[in-house]
Structures are given as structure tokens and as C-alpha cells.
Design an enzyme around this catalytic site. Structure first.
Site, PDB file in Angstrom:
ATOM      1  CG  ASN A   9      55.861  98.776 129.392  1.00  0.00           C
ATOM      2  OD1 ASN A   9      55.570  97.884 127.707  1.00  0.00           O
ATOM      3  ND2 ASN A   9      54.531  99.090 130.224  1.00  0.00           N
ATOM      4  CE  LYS A  11      51.803 101.511 129.667  1.00  0.00           C
ATOM      5  NZ  LYS A  11      50.667 100.770 130.449  1.00  0.00           N
ATOM      6  CG  HIS A  95      52.683  96.216 133.343  1.00  0.00           C
ATOM      7  ND1 HIS A  95      51.738  96.949 133.141  1.00  0.00           N
ATOM      8  CD2 HIS A  95      53.760  96.844 133.376  1.00  0.00           C
ATOM      9  CE1 HIS A  95      51.299  97.781 133.004  1.00  0.00           C
ATOM     10  NE2 HIS A  95      52.798  98.598 132.885  1.00  0.00           N
ATOM     11  CD  GLU A  97      49.066  98.183 130.958  1.00  0.00           C
ATOM     12  OE1 GLU A  97      49.677  97.881 129.918  1.00  0.00           O
ATOM     13  OE2 GLU A  97      49.063  99.354 131.649  1.00  0.00           O
ATOM     14  CD  GLU A 167      54.990  99.956 136.484  1.00  0.00           C
ATOM     15  OE1 GLU A 167      55.341 101.099 135.680  1.00  0.00           O
ATOM     16  OE2 GLU A 167      54.280  98.875 135.825  1.00  0.00           O
ATOM     17  N   GLY A 173      48.797 104.957 134.099  1.00  0.00           N
ATOM     18  CA  GLY A 173      47.902 104.954 132.549  1.00  0.00           C
ATOM     19  C   GLY A 173      46.566 106.250 133.525  1.00  0.00           C
ATOM     20  CB  SER A 213      50.247 109.312 136.207  1.00  0.00           C
ATOM     21  OG  SER A 213      49.566 108.531 135.531  1.00  0.00           O
TER      22      SER A 213
HETATM   23  C1  PEP Z   1      53.843 101.672 132.993  1.00  0.00           C
HETATM   24  O1  PEP Z   1      52.878 100.646 132.850  1.00  0.00           O
HETATM   25  O2  PEP Z   1      54.895 100.797 133.215  1.00  0.00           O
HETATM   26  C2  PEP Z   1      53.217 102.982 133.006  1.00  0.00           C
HETATM   27  C3  PEP Z   1      53.684 102.848 134.596  1.00  0.00           C
HETATM   28  O3  PEP Z   1      52.418 103.717 132.169  1.00  0.00           O
HETATM   29  P1  PEP Z   1      52.198 105.130 132.894  1.00  0.00           P
HETATM   30  O4  PEP Z   1      53.324 105.900 132.839  1.00  0.00           O
HETATM   31  O5  PEP Z   1      51.543 105.628 131.147  1.00  0.00           O
HETATM   32  O6  PEP Z   1      51.638 104.888 133.790  1.00  0.00           O
END
Ligand code: PEP
Length: 253
Positions: A9, A11, A95, A97, A167, A173, A213
Site C-alpha cells: 500500500n 499510500k 483502511h 487511515e 491491522e 507506521g 510495521s
Molecule cells: C498499512 O498502512 O497498511 C501498513 C501496514 O503500514 P506500515 O507497514 O507502514 O505499518
């Protein structure tokens, strides 16, 4: 056996030319990948050009979000027909976000999932709890509500086409990854909710990614877990070598 799915992703990262370059680098890096499904989700702006780059390769296109309406006065949004035309195979929906910053609710997630399925595209449905919710003993209630909300009035046949992405919001992040055991326990719970709705066959067939992460250094341990069928990757998906490192961990299983 469920096929691993590793999805990047991107973003709001990468200009169009940077996206084209990254897509080319990923195509080259994963050309010998056989077992794992590889998916990338660039920005809307870059999606059509990235689609051209990955055409005929083993890399598939995802889009980061859609609106559930077919067309009209929805400034800033794109419809499912627009992403279908350029060959998107997946759409990321819900998501954290989107939920946190753009008023996504379980109801809008459900509308988007229905619209995506109607178009013959597969949803990647994101769910996850905040740290306060986990620490406050609400983990299972939150996830159960999100899963049931996303699948409201969706048939078992359609549900079977979906991917879930667990998630934990506190791991996205942040560099803080869920432990293998935390992720496994939670994803087993998520699968049990799917089983409660649709029964054993759909639950056992559904792929549940972990996101938060995930990196080359922690991917193997996470992917070893029985209920983890891949990853939704943010930061580590922005470079071909780190993205490939995670794909390698899946390929090695
Ligand atoms: C995500 O945004 O779906 C995500 C898992 O980000 P990151 O890997 O940077 O934590």
C-alpha cells in the site's frame, strides 16, 4: 492451502514517475516468484501508468479506495468502473487511515465492499483496533463489529472472494509490530467471527493478512502463524528490495 498474498500500500507516496520506476523495479525483483500473490496499490494518479508497467507480469494492481456511487458530484473520488477499466484486481477498503481521518464507517465499508464485488473486483477489507481499545478489553468486540459490518448482507459466495487485513492501528507506521503470538491469536479470533457468519468452509478459505510495521526482518515469524496468510505493507513496500524481502519470506514457507 491458502495462497499467501503480499500487498504493498503506497499510500500518498511517490510521484507518477517515481511510481512507474518502483513498479518496474518490483516487476524485475519478483519475476521468479511463483507461489505468492504480489499486489501493489499506487495512488490514483499513478495507477493507470503503473497498470501499463505491470501488464502481463505476476504483479497485480490494487486501488487504495473507491466511492460506492457509480458516478456524479463527488469531488475528489473515483468510481469502481474507473478502476476496473485500468485492470485493478483488488481494492483496499476501510483502511484505518480512512477510518481515522476521512470518516470511514462500517456502513461505508459495507457499501464499498458491495460495489467492488458487483464489479468483479476483490476487496481487501481492513480491520483493526486502537491501543486504547486493546488495553480497555474491547479488542474482540471492536473486531467482531468491524467484520460483521463489512460483510452485512453479503452472500457466502461473495464473501469467499474477499481478503481481510488485520491491522492493529497501534502498529501501522509506528515501527511497533504485533508479536507473532498477538497477531496469531487475534487473527484466529477474526477467522472465528467469519466462521460464525458463514461457516467453516468460507472461514478456512479466507485469506487474512497481517499489517502493521511488517518488514523483511519480522515477516518470517509472522507468516509462520497458522492464521496469517500474507501482509499488507506500508513503509516497507516503498522500496523494491524491502518489499521483495517480505515476499521472499512468504516464498520460503
Ligand atoms: C498499512 O498502512 O497498511 C501498513 C501496514 O503500514 P506500515 O507497514 O507502514 O505499518
Amino acid at each position: 492451502m491458502r495462497q499467501y498474498i503480499i500487498a504493498g500500500n503506497w499510500k500518498m507516496n511517490k510521484t507518477v514517475s517515481e511510481s512507474v520506476q518502483l513498479a518496474k523495479d518490483i516487476v524485475e525483483a519478483v519475476k521468479d516468484v511463483k507461489k505468492t500473490e504480489v499486489v501493489i496499490a499506487p495512488t490514483y494518479l499513478a495507477a493507470a501508468k503503473v497498470a501499463d508497467v505491470i501488464k502481463g507480469t505476476n504483479v497485480k494492481l490494487a486501488i487504495q479506495d473507491i466511492h460506492w456511487k457509480d458516478q456524479g458530484a463527488f469531488t475528489g473520488k473515483v468510481s469502481v468502473d474507473m478502476v476496473k477499466e485500468i485492470g485493478a484486481e483488488y481494492i483496499i477498503i476501510g483502511h484505518s487511515e480512512q477510518r481515522q481521518y476521512f470518516h470511514e464507517t462500517d456502513e461505508t465499508v459495507n457499501l464499498k465492499v458491495k460495489k467492488t464485488l458487483e464489479a468483479g473486483i476483490k476487496p481487501i477489507i481492513c480491520i483493526g483496533e486502537t491501543l486504547d481499545e486493546r488495553n480497555g478489553g474491547k479488542l474482540e468486540a471492536v473486531l467482531s463489529t468491524q467484520v460483521k459490518g463489512a460483510f452485512k448482507d453479503i452472500s457466502a459466495e461473495d464473501a469467499a472472494k474477499c481478503v481481510l487485513a488485520y491491522e492493529p492501528v497501534w502498529a501501522i507506521g509506528t515501527g511497533v509490530v504485533a508479536t507473532d503470538q498477538q497477531a496469531q491469536d487475534t487473527q484466529a479470533f477474526v477467522r472465528s467471527v467469519v466462521k460464525e457468519i458463514y461457516g467453516e468452509a468460507v472461514a478456512e478459505g479466507m485469506r487474512i493478512q497481517y499489517g502493521g510495521s511488517m518488514k523483511p526482518g519480522n515477516a518470517a515469524g509472522l507468516l509462520d502463524q497458522k492464521d496469517i496468510d500474507g501482509g499488507l505493507i506500508g513503509g516497507a513496500a516503498l522500496k523494491a528490495d524491502t518489499f521483495k524481502g517480505i515476499i521472499d519470506a512468504a516464498e520460503a514457507k
